[in-house]
Design an enzyme around this catalytic site. Structure first.
Site, short mmCIF file in Angstrom:
data_model
loop_
_atom_site.label_atom_id
_atom_site.label_comp_id
_atom_site.label_asym_id
_atom_site.label_seq_id
_atom_site.Cartn_x
_atom_site.Cartn_y
_atom_site.Cartn_z
N SER A 1 0.78 -1.24 0.00
CA SER A 1 0.00 0.00 0.00
C SER A 1 0.82 1.29 0.00
CB SER A 1 -0.92 0.00 1.23
OG SER A 1 -0.15 0.14 2.41
N THR B 1 -8.69 2.49 -4.51
CA THR B 1 -8.19 3.79 -4.04
C THR B 1 -8.50 4.89 -5.05
OG1 THR B 1 -6.14 5.02 -3.64
CG2 THR B 1 -5.93 3.07 -5.00
N ASP B 2 -8.59 6.12 -4.56
CA ASP B 2 -8.77 7.26 -5.47
C ASP B 2 -7.54 7.48 -6.36
OD1 ASP B 2 -7.03 8.24 -3.52
OD2 ASP B 2 -8.21 10.03 -3.05
N GLU B 3 -6.41 6.86 -5.99
CA GLU B 3 -5.18 7.08 -6.78
C GLU B 3 -5.28 6.51 -8.19
OE1 GLU B 3 -1.41 6.68 -4.91
OE2 GLU B 3 -2.18 7.24 -2.95
N TYR C 1 2.28 1.64 -7.66
CA TYR C 1 1.20 1.28 -6.72
C TYR C 1 -0.16 1.50 -7.36
CZ TYR C 1 -2.33 2.01 -3.14
OH TYR C 1 -3.51 1.98 -2.42
N SER D 1 -0.97 -0.81 -10.19
CA SER D 1 -1.32 -2.18 -9.77
C SER D 1 -2.75 -2.22 -9.21
CB SER D 1 -0.31 -2.72 -8.75
OG SER D 1 -0.42 -2.03 -7.51
N LYS D 2 -3.17 -1.18 -8.52
CA LYS D 2 -4.54 -1.14 -8.00
C LYS D 2 -5.55 -1.02 -9.15
CE LYS D 2 -5.70 -1.07 -4.22
NZ LYS D 2 -6.02 -2.21 -3.29
N LEU E 1 2.04 9.46 5.99
CA LEU E 1 2.24 10.83 6.46
C LEU E 1 1.82 11.09 7.91
CD1 LEU E 1 3.09 13.79 5.57
CD2 LEU E 1 0.65 14.19 5.34
N TYR F 1 7.68 16.41 1.79
CA TYR F 1 8.17 16.28 0.41
C TYR F 1 7.90 17.57 -0.39
CZ TYR F 1 8.08 11.16 1.25
OH TYR F 1 8.26 9.89 1.74
P1 NAD Z 1 -1.53 -1.76 5.06
O1 NAD Z 1 -0.25 -1.73 4.30
O2 NAD Z 1 -1.61 -1.11 6.40
O3 NAD Z 1 -1.99 -3.28 5.29
C1 NAD Z 1 -1.91 -4.24 4.28
C2 NAD Z 1 -2.17 -5.62 4.90
O4 NAD Z 1 -2.19 -6.58 3.82
C3 NAD Z 1 -1.09 -6.07 5.88
O5 NAD Z 1 -1.67 -6.70 7.01
C4 NAD Z 1 -0.26 -7.08 5.07
O6 NAD Z 1 0.33 -8.09 5.88
C5 NAD Z 1 -1.32 -7.65 4.16
N1 NAD Z 1 -0.76 -8.18 2.90
C6 NAD Z 1 0.06 -7.53 2.03
N2 NAD Z 1 0.36 -8.35 1.00
C7 NAD Z 1 -0.31 -9.52 1.21
C8 NAD Z 1 -0.42 -10.74 0.50
N3 NAD Z 1 0.26 -10.93 -0.64
N4 NAD Z 1 -1.21 -11.70 1.00
C9 NAD Z 1 -1.89 -11.52 2.17
N5 NAD Z 1 -1.80 -10.40 2.90
C10 NAD Z 1 -1.02 -9.39 2.43
O7 NAD Z 1 -2.64 -1.18 4.07
P2 NAD Z 1 -3.89 -0.24 4.36
O8 NAD Z 1 -3.44 1.16 4.39
O9 NAD Z 1 -4.66 -0.81 5.49
O10 NAD Z 1 -4.70 -0.44 3.00
C11 NAD Z 1 -5.62 -1.51 2.88
C12 NAD Z 1 -6.25 -1.46 1.49
O11 NAD Z 1 -6.92 -0.22 1.31
C13 NAD Z 1 -5.24 -1.56 0.36
O12 NAD Z 1 -5.79 -2.36 -0.66
C14 NAD Z 1 -5.08 -0.12 -0.13
O13 NAD Z 1 -4.76 -0.10 -1.50
C15 NAD Z 1 -6.45 0.44 0.13
N6 NAD Z 1 -6.54 1.88 0.40
C16 NAD Z 1 -5.77 2.45 1.38
C17 NAD Z 1 -5.93 3.81 1.67
C18 NAD Z 1 -5.13 4.47 2.77
O14 NAD Z 1 -5.21 5.70 2.93
N7 NAD Z 1 -4.35 3.75 3.56
C19 NAD Z 1 -6.85 4.58 0.94
C20 NAD Z 1 -7.60 3.96 -0.06
C21 NAD Z 1 -7.45 2.62 -0.30
O1 TDX Z 2 7.32 11.48 4.84
C1 TDX Z 2 6.39 11.86 4.08
N1 TDX Z 2 6.36 13.18 3.71
C2 TDX Z 2 5.41 13.68 2.86
O2 TDX Z 2 5.41 14.88 2.55
C3 TDX Z 2 5.39 10.97 3.57
C4 TDX Z 2 5.40 9.52 3.94
C5 TDX Z 2 4.44 11.49 2.73
N2 TDX Z 2 4.46 12.80 2.36
C6 TDX Z 2 3.41 13.32 1.45
C7 TDX Z 2 3.20 12.51 0.19
C8 TDX Z 2 1.72 12.67 -0.06
O3 TDX Z 2 1.47 13.88 -0.78
O4 TDX Z 2 2.17 13.21 2.17
C9 TDX Z 2 1.09 12.80 1.32
C10 TDX Z 2 0.51 11.52 1.85
O5 TDX Z 2 1.49 10.50 1.65
P1 TDX Z 2 1.23 8.99 2.09
O6 TDX Z 2 0.84 8.94 3.52
O7 TDX Z 2 2.39 8.17 1.63
O8 TDX Z 2 -0.10 8.65 1.27
P2 TDX Z 2 -0.44 8.70 -0.29
O9 TDX Z 2 0.75 8.60 -1.13
O10 TDX Z 2 -1.36 9.87 -0.49
O11 TDX Z 2 -1.28 7.32 -0.43
C11 TDX Z 2 -2.23 6.94 0.60
O12 TDX Z 2 -3.56 7.22 0.20
C12 TDX Z 2 -4.09 6.46 -0.85
C13 TDX Z 2 -2.11 5.45 0.93
O13 TDX Z 2 -0.78 5.16 1.35
C14 TDX Z 2 -2.51 4.59 -0.24
O14 TDX Z 2 -2.46 3.22 0.11
C15 TDX Z 2 -3.93 4.97 -0.62
O15 TDX Z 2 -4.34 4.27 -1.76
#
Ligand code: NAD
Ligand code: TDX
Length: 333
Positions: free
Chosen positions: A85, A125-127, A153, A156-157, A193, A210
């Protein structure tokens, strides 16, 4: 209903497991997770002894493991959170993202198709929509916005989304997809972040921002995301995509300053920009509001305050990640 949740040892999946067991007393939950670096057994500790909960360690890209678990558990529904992720990791090592996010999703879709045709929900994801310009605040991503990915990333999504829709059209598998904006809240891995800034400030490390810090993200408290997925799973229309977002757009630098203000400490350090860095994300969540009645319940100020309190009160959870101790015992329960 028996719901198989993949990626439940991670941030959003873990919150979703807690949400299901709290809000649906008659449901049973099977968590399938590979426990990669992002999976933390401590996230599931509060539910580990619940008789309605079962944990299975498996890689979603391993067909034999996944098929064995599906044949044994016979889930009524599958929610796929499991993924690599973190955008920065996808830039330095894309291959693992393709394996987990694309091939892993395909294995799950096949398991559903061949073993009982359960409801399948793909957490996207919105990405996948790419980014929006900063000078057009009138523009938002809708479900019709073309896919236009920037990072390995997000590519792949998007691949996983297309496969999911193909299994609906070709095999009639009852699928839905949600595309959510940036989440924040408890159990968020301290590489992203908000948790990185909180834990760096608490440990006296600089806060790396960043580029110019003006990139905009649309922040949603994780419990609101869980509620939206739960609604889609129970009442969403198969074959449909639902955008989820909080209308809480903030420039990164403003988020970081808010954290510093709340903690009373923390020093910003501007660092090299992320390659291909998306400028702005903003979601139009009108469809899920109209069709399913979902609206976010937690505003950004309240959500950030709750999140900061959680990190203050749960130091062991994140300090064990920083020290690496969270990998010492990968047993759940
Ligand atoms: P995360 O990285 O915190 O957790 C991912 C989990 O998936 C972990 O427990 C990891 O062990 C497990 N995992 C990874 N690869 C695996 C595999 N091959 N088989 C089985 N388990 C596996 O991620 P997150 O931030 O909780 O995101 C969860 C989902 O939501 C992802 O699909 C991500 O794309 C999506 N998403 C995240 C955000 C965000 O802001 N974090 C926003 C929109 C969508
Ligand atoms: O150290 C940092 N400094 C910084 O400026 C990090 C880690 C991030 N950033 C910036 C990059 C982005 O503009 O902050 C913003 C948020 O970064 P991340 O937390 O890495 O999130 P982002 O890249 O926006 O992606 C997240 O939201 C969409 C999740 O990680 C994804 O899994 C989800 O799909």
């Amino acid at each position: 209903m028996k719901i198989l949740v993949t990626g439940g040892a991670g941030f959003i999946g873990g919150n979703f497991v807690h949400y299901l067991l709290r809000n649906h007393p008659a449901d049973r939950v099977v968590c399938l997770d590979a426990l990669t670096y992002a999976g933390n057994p401590a996230t599931l500790a509060p539910v580990a002894s619940d008789p309605r909960f079962v944990f299975a360690r498996a890689d979603i890209a391993d067909r034999t493991e996944v098929f064995t678990i599906f044949a044994r558990e016979k889930p009524d529904a599958v929610v796929n959170f499991a993924a690599e992720s973190h955008v920065d990791r996808s830039i330095s090592a894309p291959e693992v993202f393709l394996r987990a996010n694309v091939l892993g999703t395909q294995v799950l879709l096949d398991a559903c198709r061949l073993l009982g045709n359960p409801r399948f929900h793909q957490v996207s994801t919105d990405e996948v929509y790419g980014d929006l310009p900063l000078d057009r605040p009138d523009l938002f991503f809708t479900e019709e916005t073309p896919l236009h990915t920037s990072s390995p990333y997000s590519a792949s999504k998007a691949g996983a989304d297309l496969l999911t829709l193909a299994y609906f059209r070709t095999y009639g598998l009852p699928v839905t997809i949600s595309r959510c904006s940036n989440n924040y809240g408890p159990y968020h891995f301290p590489e992203k972040l908000i948790p990185l800034m909180i834990t760096n400030a608490l440990t006296g490390q600089p806060l790396p921002v960043y580029g110019d810090g003006l990139n905009v993200r649309d922040w949603l408290y994780v419990e609101d995301h869980c509620a939206a997925i739960d609604l889609i799973l129970r009442r969403g229309r198969p074959g449909e995509i639902y955008n989820i977002g909080g209308h809480n757009e903030r420039a990164n630098i403003d988020v970081v300053r808010a954290i510093i203000r709340a903690l009373g400490r923390g020093e910003i350090k501007f660092v090299k920009d992320r390659a291909g860095h998306d400028r702005r994300y903003a979601i139009d969540a009108g469809k899920i509001g109209r069709e399913l009645g979902w609206t976010p319940q937690t505003g950004f100020d309240e959500g950030l305050e709750r999140t900061i309190r959680w990190y203050r009160e749960n130091e062991t959870w994140w300090r064990d990640i920083l020290s690496g101790h969270y990998r010492d015992n990968l047993e759940i329960g």
